[in-house]
Design a protein around this motif. Structure first.
Motif, short mmCIF file in Angstrom:
data_model
loop_
_atom_site.label_atom_id
_atom_site.label_comp_id
_atom_site.label_asym_id
_atom_site.label_seq_id
_atom_site.Cartn_x
_atom_site.Cartn_y
_atom_site.Cartn_z
N ALA A 174 0.75 -1.28 -0.04
CA ALA A 174 -0.04 0.03 -0.04
C ALA A 174 0.98 1.04 0.03
O ALA A 174 0.70 2.24 -0.67
CB ALA A 174 -0.74 0.03 1.29
N ILE A 175 1.97 1.31 0.87
CA ILE A 175 2.91 2.32 0.73
C ILE A 175 3.60 2.51 -0.49
O ILE A 175 3.46 3.71 -1.00
CB ILE A 175 3.98 2.31 1.96
N GLU A 176 3.96 1.50 -0.93
CA GLU A 176 4.68 1.58 -2.55
C GLU A 176 3.43 2.44 -3.36
O GLU A 176 3.77 3.34 -4.32
CB GLU A 176 4.89 0.52 -3.23
N LYS A 177 2.08 1.80 -3.48
CA LYS A 177 0.95 2.36 -4.20
C LYS A 177 0.77 3.81 -4.15
O LYS A 177 0.65 4.48 -5.05
CB LYS A 177 -0.22 1.64 -3.98
N VAL A 178 0.93 4.30 -2.84
CA VAL A 178 0.76 5.67 -2.45
C VAL A 178 1.99 6.44 -3.17
O VAL A 178 1.65 7.58 -3.79
CB VAL A 178 0.48 5.84 -1.15
N LYS A 179 3.01 5.91 -2.86
CA LYS A 179 4.29 6.68 -3.37
C LYS A 179 4.07 6.63 -4.98
O LYS A 179 4.65 7.78 -5.49
CB LYS A 179 5.69 5.57 -3.28
N ASP A 180 3.51 5.96 -5.49
CA ASP A 180 3.41 5.95 -7.07
C ASP A 180 2.13 6.54 -7.41
O ASP A 180 2.17 7.08 -8.56
CB ASP A 180 3.18 4.30 -7.61
N ALA A 181 1.49 7.43 -6.60
CA ALA A 181 0.30 8.00 -6.93
C ALA A 181 0.52 9.23 -7.75
O ALA A 181 -0.04 9.93 -8.63
CB ALA A 181 -0.41 8.32 -5.66
N ASP A 182 1.56 10.06 -7.27
CA ASP A 182 2.08 11.17 -7.89
C ASP A 182 2.29 10.96 -9.46
O ASP A 182 1.61 11.80 -10.17
CB ASP A 182 3.42 11.65 -7.23
N ARG A 183 2.95 9.94 -9.77
CA ARG A 183 3.08 9.56 -11.16
C ARG A 183 1.80 9.44 -11.76
O ARG A 183 1.58 9.84 -12.85
CB ARG A 183 3.90 8.26 -11.21
#
Lengths: 455, 455
Positions: A373-382
């Motif tokens: 989930a943390i990785e997904k949120v990190k990826d959200a900007d992109r």
């Protein structure tokens, strides 16, 4: 032949063997103990692997029923995306609130603690006696009205709970399914004890114990009620990560959390528990094996010496020969006390360790969901930049991640508080029984001692 | 390669190997324990044989110094004829009276019991330090004046006593002669303790302790006195069966005795003592080996769990982690208590058994002399008929046989009374120490228990 269920990376110097999910192995020693087996891979390398990590092929017995579920359910690494993007607001009745307690985020605990008694195993049969089974009576303290369930119903409940809560809460596996000797008294007693422990643990969990499916299991009114409830539960679509959508932290959003500490803790505790389990296993075997034999031998040797002395024909022999005979008999008693002791105390320590092994085995996946989930949120900007999601979606994802994190922490705090309670209780019990054990032997030996003449 | 010193008949089902005096054997396992070794004969058969029954070849070490003496002295089965035909009347000063006591024939016991203290081992050297040795200080309670002796002097005394009294009294062998590591502290301490036990046993024997050679050993005034006494003792012609000629039963002649009961008793006691010795040996090894290791492991596992719990970051953890740490440390202490215990108690039981093994090993020969004498007297009628001896000689033989029998019974009664005293004392001591041992562990565990929170 066995199949690796998960990846396992050997720690060097520990005589362990690294395995990869799906790999075929040959088990060369099942009796290593402590939850380990010795296996050989296709390259001929050998070493220890955790027995929970492998599944026997060509054999009906599935070593751990948990393994099966893991394959079905977790092997497709649960993806938290569907939840992170959701905007589901829980209904007032279904919501699982999280509060800020003294120790941090906590679940809502009920006013009175649910518990139940698993008892009275009865043999039943179906199909004119062709199929027989054991039915247990479960009486919850909420209704005080007993319901009956077979092992397969527990198994059904376990599957429902794992599907529904498995991404957020550790649902420990049920006691092993065993096909041979299913109706032996010892086995039934042991399984009942473990079902009791499992049910008590589930009752103690505020989220699990309050769920419809768990309440159905404990309080169904009649066969019709049970069947309807079952059908409803099987249709429940809140599976996997969607459980987080019911969670409702009544606290401000949380910064991104780091999970390394939790991973390390649960892994270290798993190792620690396994080590304690393995030495307990050794100690048990020693008490019921060589130690019992040795004390019996000492007892026999002293009684034999007494008998020989009795044939001396010398006057004034009686006191010594009687004292030696008593001592010999007491050592025989000690042999049985020593051999019977582990069942009285070590057993409970080992059962607790075993339960925790089961719980700890669930954490890698639970932590995995959080990390993903943390990785997904990190990826959200992109994703926002690529117009794949709206900025509002990103905000929502962060909020949902915070909820997941609160849920994890509430669960960790639940785990810690139970762990402290359980280990305090079981160690206290173990030590009490050990004190009694040593005092009993001292008392027996004093009795023997009193038979000798004071010179 | 080893040589059988005596015949040994295997008891079937005990994994023993029958051997014949003079037979060549290969020892395949010296570490069987309990006084046994595993050997192979020339036919390739293997099994256990008593280590005292064999002598290593191609090796300076003589396993038991007794063996050597047995070869020199007893291997020519002592013939009682020369005594039976003698008409020697003991001088008043030399006579060894036998009285009728409550338990039957008994030796004349002195008013005050002789004893001595063996202490203060000192390293000495000769030939400008080329040869070194240990000198012990022996202080008898009769003079309270210490004398010094080396092991070789004890050995000399042992040879004199065996030559002089060996046909009538069991003279147990000295502690093993050991060539390597002779000056290690542990070895010196152990040898001194065994020399002390040997000397105390000799002091307790009314016949031995009163003999000139024994008194010389304990009370010589100076080097000159010692050398003169030694020369005199070496010239003493009262060897073998002639010792009976000094014995003077002040009771009517005895009917012919049967020795089967005595043979059976000493043989059974020998077996019993060996069995107790062998299980004691096993128990000792278990305490200092696997048990110590296991309790250490339990201690480490608990301390490790405590350390892991400490990293949880959860509040209210301190009491449990401290209690677990204390418990772990206490289990480590228990490991050392368990490993150190055999030295404190089992040791003395084993030393007593060892002494009795030595004493019992002398009885077959002592009983053999008695049996041979009975045969000789039975044969006397034929000798009278053939005019080989006079009728008066036959009468004399019967009288001497009665003396031998009295001597044997006096010695058996001495043996029995010492045996009862020794086993009563050593068992009492062992049980006292075992009670303390179990109480100490119970106390330690109570201490650990008190650290836990009462729920």
């Amino acid at each position: 032949l066995a199949q690796a269920l998960y990846d396992f990376t050997a720690v060097s110097g520990n005589n362990e063997l690294s395995i990869q999910e799906g790999e075929t192995l040959t088990v060369i020693n099942w009796n290593v103990g402590g939850g380990w087996v010795e296996a050989q891979n296709s390259k001929g390398q050998t070493g220890l692997v955790p027995e929970d990590y492998i599944q026997v092929r060509k054999n009906i017995v599935i070593i751990h029923i948990l393994s099966k579920i893991h394959i079905n359910f977790f092997s497709k690494a649960p993806n938290p995306e569907v939840y992170l993007l959701s905007k589901h607001l829980p209904k007032q009745t279904d919501r699982l609130p999280i509060y800020m307690g003294e120790v941090g985020p906590v679940w809502l605990y009920p006013q009175s603690q649910l518990d139940c008694v698993v008892a009275d195993p009865k043999k039943g049969s179906k199909m004119y006696g062709l199929k027989s089974y054991i039915e247990y009576q479960i009486t919850p303290n909420s209704t005080n009205r007993p319901v009956n369930h077979r092992y397969k119903h527990f198994d059904w409940l376990y599957e429902r709970l794992t599907e529904k809560f498995g991404c957020a809460l550790p649902i420990p596996s049920l006691p092993d399914k065993q096909v041979t000797g299913r109706f032996e008294d010892e086995f039934i007693k042991m399984r009942m004890e473990r079902l009791q422990a499992w049910m008590s643990r589930m009752c103690r969990h505020p989220v699990v114990s309050n769920s419809d499916v768990f309440q159905l299991f404990l309080t169904y009114k009649d066969e019709k009620d049970w069947k309807e409830g079952k059908r409803k539960a099987e249709k429940d679509e809140t599976a996997g990560v969607m459980i987080f959508s019911y969670m409702d932290p009544e606290v401000p959003d949380l910064e991104e959390q780091r999970y390394e500490t939790y991973s390390r803790f649960t892994r270290s505790m798993d190792d620690g528990v396994k080590d304690l389990h393995s030495v307990s296993h050794l100690h048990w075997k020693r008490c019921t094996g060589p130690l019992q034999k040795e004390y019996r031998h000492i007892g026999k040797a002293l009684q034999n010496l007494s008998s020989v002395f009795n044939t001396s024909g010398y006057q004034g022999e009686a006191t010594l020969t009687e004292a030696l005979m008593t001592t010999g008999k007491i050592y025989e008693e000690i042999a049985e006390i020593v051999a019977g002791q582990p069942k009285k105390d070590l057993h409970y320590l080992m059962e607790t360790n075993n339960e925790y092994k089961g719980l700890l085995g669930c954490f890698p996946d639970i932590i995995g969901v959080q990390k993903a989930a943390i990785e997904k949120v990190k990826d959200a900007d992109r994703l926002v930049a690529m117009n794949k999601i709206a900025p509002q979606d990103k905000h929502n994802m962060a909020k949902n991640l915070s909820t997941m994190s609160y849920a994890f922490q509430a669960e960790m705090n639940h785990f810690h508080s139970n762990r402290i309670y359980d280990y305090n209780r079981v160690m206290q019990f173990y030590l009490q029984e050990q004190v009694k054990f040593y005092e009993t032997i001292a008392e027996k030996l004093k009795q023997a001692l009193s038979q000798y003449t004071n010179l």
